[in-house]
Design an enzyme around this catalytic site. Structure first.
Site, PDB file in Angstrom:
ATOM      1  N   CYS A 105       0.683  -1.128  -0.172  1.00 43.93           N
ATOM      2  CA  CYS A 105      -0.111  -0.129   0.150  1.00 43.93           C
ATOM      3  C   CYS A 105       0.835   1.118  -0.318  1.00 43.93           C
ATOM      4  CB  CYS A 105      -0.895  -0.028   1.041  1.00 43.93           C
ATOM      5  SG  CYS A 105      -2.358   0.999   0.917  1.00 43.93           S
ATOM      6  N   HIS A 160      -3.251  -5.551  -0.065  1.00 45.28           N
ATOM      7  CA  HIS A 160      -2.730  -5.854   1.220  1.00 45.28           C
ATOM      8  C   HIS A 160      -2.792  -7.406   1.148  1.00 45.28           C
ATOM      9  CE1 HIS A 160      -2.757  -2.001   3.840  1.00 45.28           C
ATOM     10  NE2 HIS A 160      -3.622  -1.627   2.881  1.00 45.28           N
ATOM     11  N   GLU A 216      -1.489  -9.377   3.075  1.00 52.25           N
ATOM     12  CA  GLU A 216      -1.435  -9.949   4.459  1.00 52.25           C
ATOM     13  C   GLU A 216      -2.596 -10.563   4.864  1.00 52.25           C
ATOM     14  OE1 GLU A 216      -1.823  -5.463   5.325  1.00 52.25           O
ATOM     15  OE2 GLU A 216      -0.975  -6.921   3.799  1.00 52.25           O
TER      16      GLU A 216
END
Length: 545
Positions: free
Chosen positions: A379, A515, A517
């Site tokens: 990001c 993102h 994750e």
């Protein structure tokens, strides 16, 4: 099959790990072939955590459908296969907002709107709708029993037993059983008082999970069972462990899943926890270790980067490497210099908002690029990498983002409505656009560039990843940056927005606008994190080319 509900509450102290306990129990039930989901009810007045400080609240977990939710939903997705949605998390603020909207609209036909029944009915409706289509729904109630903020939620779950039937509801209470070194024994009195508090609200717990730093002796469990009016086999000892992934096995070894299945009259096979046993084996038997620096602005609270930290660990599992994470404040890099980055095997710059510490992140990206250190930007981590490359390689010395410099002349990053070309001409985009001046949030498809590193890592042409940002790469300045050697490795499927960048003549330099994750799990890992940790291991051995 009628839906069954397990309501999870906490007592004595906060931060006992209700989310991990609920997720671990859900993992066991899922391993028995049941369709399971988990909900989190948060007692704060904020409508959602989207605008809350990461330093106070921790990370905001983004679901596939674009909800900004509590970080516990990240734990849920890492433990079970069911994907969370906006229905899996709601707050007091969300409930009151909806009730007030209905009152203004006249839905209550002039009735006096009260906590009971209007607020509690709204809570129950949301629980029931969120659990539709599932065999078992675990509902975690945030806060601690005795907190005034939690009372409407506790009253609502008390009423659920009356409305859906006691045979389809179960109350699980998580408490602390402290060990007093001076006395040489564990103390059960706090648990007894916590259950007494719950009883005063009208809820008799069916199961007690007792947290302690050691196994609770059988005689103390019998004492808890007697004074709390709970069967002894339903008093579960949950001692501290060195890995949260051992908790499903720990709960199963005490027969918790069998007890619940019998309580709900569920006929299902034994739980197969072989996947979790494999995770534990990988974690306990690494072939080496690497040190990865994470340069962020919220590092004083590691929970602000909870999913990133977990994803790095998952990458370690897939490579049989222990990942040591060094948290570095980007402002320290800004003031003290890149000396802080020496000795790292890889560098990650995560997401964030605002201008504080940004120059430190730009310095970090430059250090990784110039020293051929594996770099993963997420990001804002992608945006600073782009700014750094633009300034020091592409010759755009004044390059910046309108997020940090609203009047900057060369905004290589900006709101879609703010894109300017090299001559300073503003390209005006429609404010009605889905992306114009709004947060781009949730799962978005991305097409990967042929022959790119990320296409090799993913093994796919098109992927779906989760976003949470307002600013994008400025396409009007992109050609000059690409001509200087930057590769756009991924774009939105309409080809309008840059999603991933790479530096082809760097051993491993990847940055993404999304993102990754949020979709990493201990059982499957994630292609970017697995590749990143692998690159760190090679860099450490001098094998990265």
């Amino acid at each position: 099959m009628k839906t069954n509900y397990i309501f999870v509450t906490g007592g004595v102290v906060s931060s006992l790990g209700k989310g991990i306990a609920a997720a671990s129990l859900a993992a066991i039930l899922e391993a028995r072939g049941l369709n399971v989901t988990i909900m989190k009810l948060d007692p704060y007045i904020n409508v959602d955590p989207g605008t809350m400080s990461p330093i106070q609240h921790g990370e905001v977990f983004v679901t596939e459908d674009g909800a900004e939710t509590d970080l516990d939903l990240g734990h849920y997705e890492r433990f079970i296969r069911t994907k969370m949605t906006r229905r899996n998390n709601f707050t007091t603020g969300r409930v009151y907002s909806e009730v007030l909207r209905k009152e203004r609209r006249g839905d209550y036909l002039g009735a006096t709107v009260q906590v009971i029944p209007h607020i509690t009915n709204e809570i129950k409706d949301r629980i029931i709708s969120g659990g539709e289509g599932h065999d078992v729904v675990l509902v975690e109630v945030g806060g601690t029993v005795g907190d005034i903020e939690s009372l409407p939620f506790l009253e609502a779950i008390r009423q659920m037993a009356v409305e859906v039937g006691r045979e389809h509801t179960l109350y699980l209470h998580l408490t602390l059983v402290p060990y007093l070194a001076a006395a040489g024994e564990v103390k059960t009195k706090p648990t007894q008082h916590s259950v007494k508090e719950l009883l005063s609200i009208g809820i008799q717990p069916d199961i007690l999970i007792c947290r302690s730093d050691r196994v609770i002796p059988a005689n103390e469990r019998a004492k808890i069972a007697l004074f709390c009016n709970v069967p002894e086999k339903a008093v579960i000892s949950l001692k501290d462990v060195d890995s949260i992934y051992k908790i499903p096995g720990l709960l199963k070894s005490q027969g918790l899943d069998d007890y619940i299945c019998k309580r709900f009259s569920l006929d299902c096979p034994e739980a197969n926890l072989s996947e979790w046993e494999q995770v534990i084996y990988e974690e306990a038997n690494p072939s080496g270790e690497v040190t990865i620096g994470m340069v962020g602005k919220y590092v004083e609270l590691p929970d602000a980067y909870k999913s990133v930290i977990e994803a790095l660990k998952h990458g370690g599992l897939k490579n049989r490497l222990t990942v040591n994470i060094k948290l570095l404040d980007s402002q320290d890099v800004e003031t003290r210099g890149v000396e802080l980055l020496k000795g790292l095997d890889a560098i990650l710059v995560p997401g964030g908002f605002g201008g504080r510490g940004v120059e430190g992140k730009i310095m970090t990206a430059r250090y990784a690029r110039e020293n051929n250190i594996p770099y993963l930007g997420i990001c804002l981590g992608m945006q600073v990498a782009l700014i750094e490359f633009s300034r020091h390689v592409a010759g755009l010395e004044k390059a910046s983002s309108t997020e940090f410099e609203p009047d900057c002349r060369l905004p290589v990053v900006g709101l879609i409505t703010e894109w300017r070309d090299e001559d300073g001409n503003l390209e005006v985009r429609s404010e009605e656009s889905d992306l114009g001046g709004t947060m781009r949030v949730g799962g978005q498809p991305c097409h990967l560039t042929k022959d790119s590193l990320v296409r090799t890592l993913y093994g796919a042409d098109t992927i779906v990843e989760r976003h949470r940002h307002r600013y994008e790469v400025n396409n009007l300045l992109l050609k000059r940056i690409e001509d200087a050697g930057l590769r756009v490795a991924g774009r939105s499927v309409d080809n309008k927005l840059v999603e991933i960048i790479e530096i082809p003549d760097h051993p491993w330099f990847v940055a993404c606008q999304f993102h990754p994750e949020f979709t990493s799990t201990p059982r499957d890992g994630h292609p970017l994190f697995t590749g990143f940790v692998k690159a760190a291991g090679k860099y450490q051995k001098g094998q990265l080319k």
